[in-house]
Design an enzyme around this catalytic site. Structure first.
Site, short mmCIF file in Angstrom:
data_model
loop_
_atom_site.label_atom_id
_atom_site.label_comp_id
_atom_site.label_asym_id
_atom_site.label_seq_id
_atom_site.Cartn_x
_atom_site.Cartn_y
_atom_site.Cartn_z
CG ASN A 207 -2.20 0.64 0.79
OD1 ASN A 207 -2.51 1.06 0.33
ND2 ASN A 207 -3.16 0.47 2.12
CG HIS B 138 -6.76 0.82 7.46
ND1 HIS B 138 -5.78 1.82 7.65
CD2 HIS B 138 -6.37 0.11 6.16
CE1 HIS B 138 -4.82 1.06 6.75
NE2 HIS B 138 -5.05 0.33 5.87
#
Length: 495
Positions: free
Chosen positions: A318, A349
């Site tokens: 990521n 998140h």
């Protein structure tokens, strides 16, 4: 999920059409912005229904905040609003509608839009308020010197290439792509001095797109066949815990978490291929003259699977989110930047307790891994044979630590997460604390960077590329991407 895949495949075809018929040499930036935005909103509406209005609302209010607040403080207000709006939507989606469901939902694209809103707000603040000498080299390269129009802002946030799965890109890179300004860095040796030139170029992305689509196909095949036979939930099965030995349990833990990664490989690589198919993502040529289409790539699979440190894994997993965390949090934090960065990552998140357990555990693992590498790694890098043994041991330790850390991220809830950790007697938590007590973080970040830059034996072929590509929030200004070097050098040459 079916809608998501169908929309991404449609976006891939639209990207080919966009590059062929709306190329910057044939069409004005205004038309390219309009088409990219309308296609993006259409895909969002098809995939998520009227929930797609959240994307426009979040972007519109953030733009209004930037206009009325002014460049001095807008980055703070945009950061609080965008992250707060995202969190409210995540709370609603998780605790009211479908707790624990893995279906694609509208909060996923909002996570990317939140990154873009906050990144651009900080870049405008850097470019229009702060003094040039107060900026770091990377901040100076990314600084935006004028306020974008509403169309440019919506196009950046909601274009069809990245609205569903990203990845994050800098505003300057996106505008450069829309306006058709792509530059190649040529290096040649003349009288011992490096001569740098820029030439306008328009290389074909077809080979890069084909390679990435092949990776997507293999990842999807692996996910549909192997992943379901190795469920992560089996790690907390009572019979498995009672009967399996520790080596067997850790081996299954590694296999189950490795099998969970291909779905991310599929989604992120497909998103990268879509951008490349539209002509976005070109990062110049390597020393052999081969085109590089990894400007906004989100992962490097080989380095992930053969990571020999926690940092190396984070560097290659990521990637664009790690860069975002570095730029908006780590570089600007006044105290405990590592802890603040992990907390921001957890909030971004979502609101599942498992996310917070993972990232709080990640703080311990990161600090412990850094302490070990800073204090003992240099004793094992002199001899190739000794270093090979060291790399094998650290690879095994890293894979075990990563798998141990991210179990709550997959299980989501507190009870199953604590069931897993208690069945392991919190062994790696305790080990990390003991490491921090025995090996204090006494070296400077510069010295730490020096030791961490040594690549493992089996990835020596990737050494030069890794040094250019490494970008992770636990480092400061010593490492930033080749695309930033190209942009800065070009601007200096132009001036």
């Amino acid at each position: 999920q079916v809608n998501f895949v169908v929309c991404q495949l449609f976006a891939l075809l639209a990207a080919v059409w966009f590059r062929t018929y709306l190329h910057s040499s044939k069409t004005s930036p205004f038309i390219r912005h309009v088409v990219a935005t309308l296609l993006g909103l259409y895909l969002a509406l098809f995939c998520f229904g009227w929930y797609a209005l959240h994307f426009v609302i979040q972007s519109g209010i953030s733009y209004y905040i930037m206009i009325i607040i002014g460049v001095e403080n807008m980055h703070k207000y945009c950061f609080v609003f965008a992250l707060g709006y995202l969190t409210v939507c995540q709370i609603t989606r998780v605790y009211i509608f479908d707790y624990g469901q893995y279906s694609a939902d509208f909060s996923g694209p909002m996570m990317i839009i939140t990154q873009k809103i906050t990144s651009l707000a900080f870049e405008i603040h850097d470019g229009m308020f702060r003094k040039n000498e107060d900026l770091t080299p990377s901040q100076r390269c990314l600084a935006v010197r004028r306020m974008p129009s509403l169309l440019e802002y919506l196009s950046y946030n909601c274009n069809f290439m990245g609205i569903l799965a990203g990845p994050l890109c800098s505003y300057k890179d996106y505008i450069t792509f829309i306006e058709g300004r792509s530059y190649r860095l040529q290096q040649s040796e003349a009288n011992g001095k490096e001569d740098t030139k820029y030439e306008q170029t328009d290389p074909s992305p077809n080979i890069a797109v084909a390679q990435k689509l092949l990776i997507c196909g293999l990842s999807l095949l692996f996910h549909m066949t192997i992943t379901k036979t190795l469920p992560v939930e089996y790690n907390i099965d009572d019979n498995f815990i009672a009967t399996a030995s520790w080596p067997v349990r850790f081996f299954y833990l590694y296999l189950s978490l490795m099998a969970a990664r291909p779905k991310y490989y599929f989604a992120w690589t497909l998103a990268d291929a879509i951008n490349n198919a539209a002509g976005f993502g070109f990062r110049g040529y390597d020393k052999n003259g081969v085109t590089r289409w990894d400007l906004i790539s989100n992962l490097r699979i080989q380095q992930i699977e053969f990571s020999t440190s926690f940092k190396m894994f984070l560097d290659n997993w990521n990637i664009q989110t790690a860069l975002w965390l570095k730029r908006v949090c780590y570089e600007r934090a006044t105290f405990s930047p590592t802890i603040q960065t992990f907390i921001l990552s957890a909030i971004w998140h979502g609101v599942y307790p498992g996310y917070y357990l993972t990232f709080l555990t990640g703080v311990l693992m990161t600090l412990a891994a850094r302490a070990i590498r800073n204090n003992i790694r240099h004793y094992f890098v002199e001899s190739p044979a000794v270093k090979l043994c060291y790399d094998i041991v650290t690879w095994m330790a890293t894979q075990a630590a990563i798998s141990y850390t991210v179990v709550p991220f997959v299980l989501l809830s507190v009870k199953p997460s604590f069931t897993f950790y208690s069945s392991c007697y919190f062994c790696l938590h305790i080990a990390s604390i003991l490491v921090l007590l025995v090996f204090p973080l006494k070296r400077t970040q510069k010295e730490s960077k020096k030791h961490e830059s040594v690549q493992p034996v089996w990835s020596r072929k990737l050494e030069e590329e890794s040094l250019l590509q490494k970008n992770n929030y636990p480092t400061t200004n010593n490492s930033f991407s080749q695309k930033q070097e190209i942009t800065c050098r070009y601007q200096a040459l132009k001036q």
